[in-house]
Design an enzyme around this catalytic site. Structure first.
Site, short mmCIF file in Angstrom:
data_model
loop_
_atom_site.label_atom_id
_atom_site.label_comp_id
_atom_site.label_asym_id
_atom_site.label_seq_id
_atom_site.Cartn_x
_atom_site.Cartn_y
_atom_site.Cartn_z
N GLU A 43 0.82 -1.21 0.00
CA GLU A 43 0.00 0.00 0.00
C GLU A 43 0.86 1.26 0.00
O GLU A 43 0.54 2.25 -0.68
CB GLU A 43 -0.93 0.01 1.22
CG GLU A 43 -1.91 -1.15 1.26
CD GLU A 43 -1.41 -2.37 2.02
OE1 GLU A 43 -2.23 -3.11 2.58
OE2 GLU A 43 -0.17 -2.59 2.03
N THR A 99 21.77 -38.46 1.25
CA THR A 99 21.82 -37.50 0.15
C THR A 99 22.96 -36.52 0.35
O THR A 99 23.70 -36.19 -0.58
CB THR A 99 20.48 -36.73 0.05
OG1 THR A 99 19.44 -37.66 -0.24
CG2 THR A 99 20.54 -35.68 -1.05
N LEU A 159 22.93 -26.94 -2.03
CA LEU A 159 21.56 -26.53 -1.72
C LEU A 159 21.38 -25.01 -1.77
O LEU A 159 20.64 -24.42 -0.97
CB LEU A 159 21.13 -27.06 -0.34
CG LEU A 159 21.21 -28.58 -0.15
CD1 LEU A 159 20.76 -28.97 1.25
CD2 LEU A 159 20.38 -29.31 -1.20
N ARG A 219 14.24 -42.21 1.49
CA ARG A 219 13.77 -42.60 2.83
C ARG A 219 13.12 -41.41 3.55
O ARG A 219 12.05 -41.55 4.17
CB ARG A 219 14.95 -43.14 3.65
CG ARG A 219 14.57 -43.62 5.05
CD ARG A 219 15.80 -44.17 5.77
NE ARG A 219 15.49 -44.55 7.14
CZ ARG A 219 16.40 -44.99 8.02
NH1 ARG A 219 17.67 -45.12 7.65
NH2 ARG A 219 16.05 -45.29 9.25
#
Length: 342
Positions: free
Chosen positions: A46, A194, A202, A284
């Site tokens: 706004e 992983t 990442l 998993r």
């Protein structure tokens, strides 16, 4: 309101834990101002909308209609209340997409505007406005982060090679899309295997956007410190059973084997005010979220031209929600949204 939503989306990845909001000021069917929430801690939609009005049009503000995708705030946070700004500018009519579920607002903004004599209409494209801020709404109504499951699989539904050896499944363009997805989420989660076998960073190095907070499950703290997840490029939280420790870019969050790990992670993220998480693997960990029925979206990338025979099977998920589907070269991308609430 469509334009409000379009503007709001430009704040994706930059405004959390605030919602994405867009605003448009209209005088006699002509847009004289528009704006969106650009950065957490900075001016709301706004404010940017009203400030964008040209000098020649500023006398029209008090005769205009303000369209905003989410109820204007009525409390002092990082910035003053937007409802007060609207009242101060003598805007006579406000059209709102959706009420704000945040308890500090939750109807108070609408009430404040009405008390000031402003005509308020709400619920315009309400569902679209709520979907826009699905992370924000999930966090404040379900008291947990919005959870996205994501994996890449071969045509024969394998996510890794034999003995879990890493294989490159998605193409370069799809990888850019994945990094864009990462930039839109507050955090990203992987399991021990992983982190060890793929050594992922990442981050969003293939996309110009903020990197999510990195979350790793390492129950016994066995991962070597040489892994990329331990670098200082973004904060990392390690979920483990050994210690609880909070440092600058590397923290440890202690969990127990006696309760569902998924629920412990989800509860921890809620307490840390982390509104969304993308679970990227491995199989998993993804299956644990599926088995606990703890997910909102599943984003599955399938390389239709790659089949490897033996390998690590993809997670098993019964998919019956809404779906969008598109292809990038040999990759088929399907996005499912779970219909039932949890």
């Amino acid at each position: 309101m469509h334009r409000c939503i379009e503007l709001a989306q430009k704040g994706a990845g930059y405004v959390a834990p605030n919602p994405m909001v867009g605003a448009v000021l209209v005088h006699e069917e002509r847009i004289i101002g528009e704006g969106y929430h650009r950065q957490y801690g900075q001016a709301h939609a706004e404010v940017n909308c009203i400030n964008s009005v040209e000098i020649d049009d500023q006398d029209k503000i008090s005769q205009a209609v303000l369209y905003v995708s989410l109820e204007p705030c009525a409390h002092f946070g990082k910035t003053p209340p937007c409802a007060d700004l609207i009242i101060a500018n003598k805007i006579p009519q406000v059209v709102i997409g959706s009420r704000d579920p945040f308890k500090e607002v939750a109807g108070k903004g609408i009430e404040k505007l009405k008390t000031a004599g402003i005509a308020v209409t709400s619920g315009i494209l309400e569902k679209d406005c709520q979907v826009l801020n699905k992370r924000f709404f999930t966090f404040h109504t379900k008291h947990r982060p919005y959870i996205i499951l994501k994996w890449a699989q071969t045509a024969d539904k394998k996510i890794a090679g034999d003995k879990a050896s890493r294989i490159y499944i998605s193409n370069e363009q799809t990888n850019r899309l994945v990094h864009r997805w990462r930039s839109e989420e507050a955090s990203i989660l992987v399991g021990t295997n992983t982190a060890l076998s793929d050594d992922p960073e990442l981050t969003t190095r293939y996309w110009n956007g903020p990197s999510p907070m990195r979350l790793v499950v390492d129950m016994d703290l066995s991962l070597p410190s040489s892994l990329k997840i331990f670098n200082a490029k973004q904060r990392t939280i390690i979920f483990n059973t050994i210690k609880h420790e909070d440092n600058d870019h590397l923290s440890y969050y202690q969990v127990t084997d006696e309760v569902s790990l998924v629920h412990q992670i989800v509860n921890a993220l809620y307490q840390m005010k982390i509104q969304s998480v993308m679970v990227e693997g491995g199989a998993r960990l993804l299956q644990s979220f599926i088995n606990d029925n703890m997910w909102d979206e599943a984003r599955i990338i399938t390389n239709m031209q790659l089949a490897i025979g033996n390998g690590l099977a993809a997670p098993e998920l019964e998919l019956n929600g809404t779906k969008s589907e598109f292809t990038i070269q040999s990759d088929s991308i399907k996005i499912y949204t779970k219909m039932e609430s949890n």
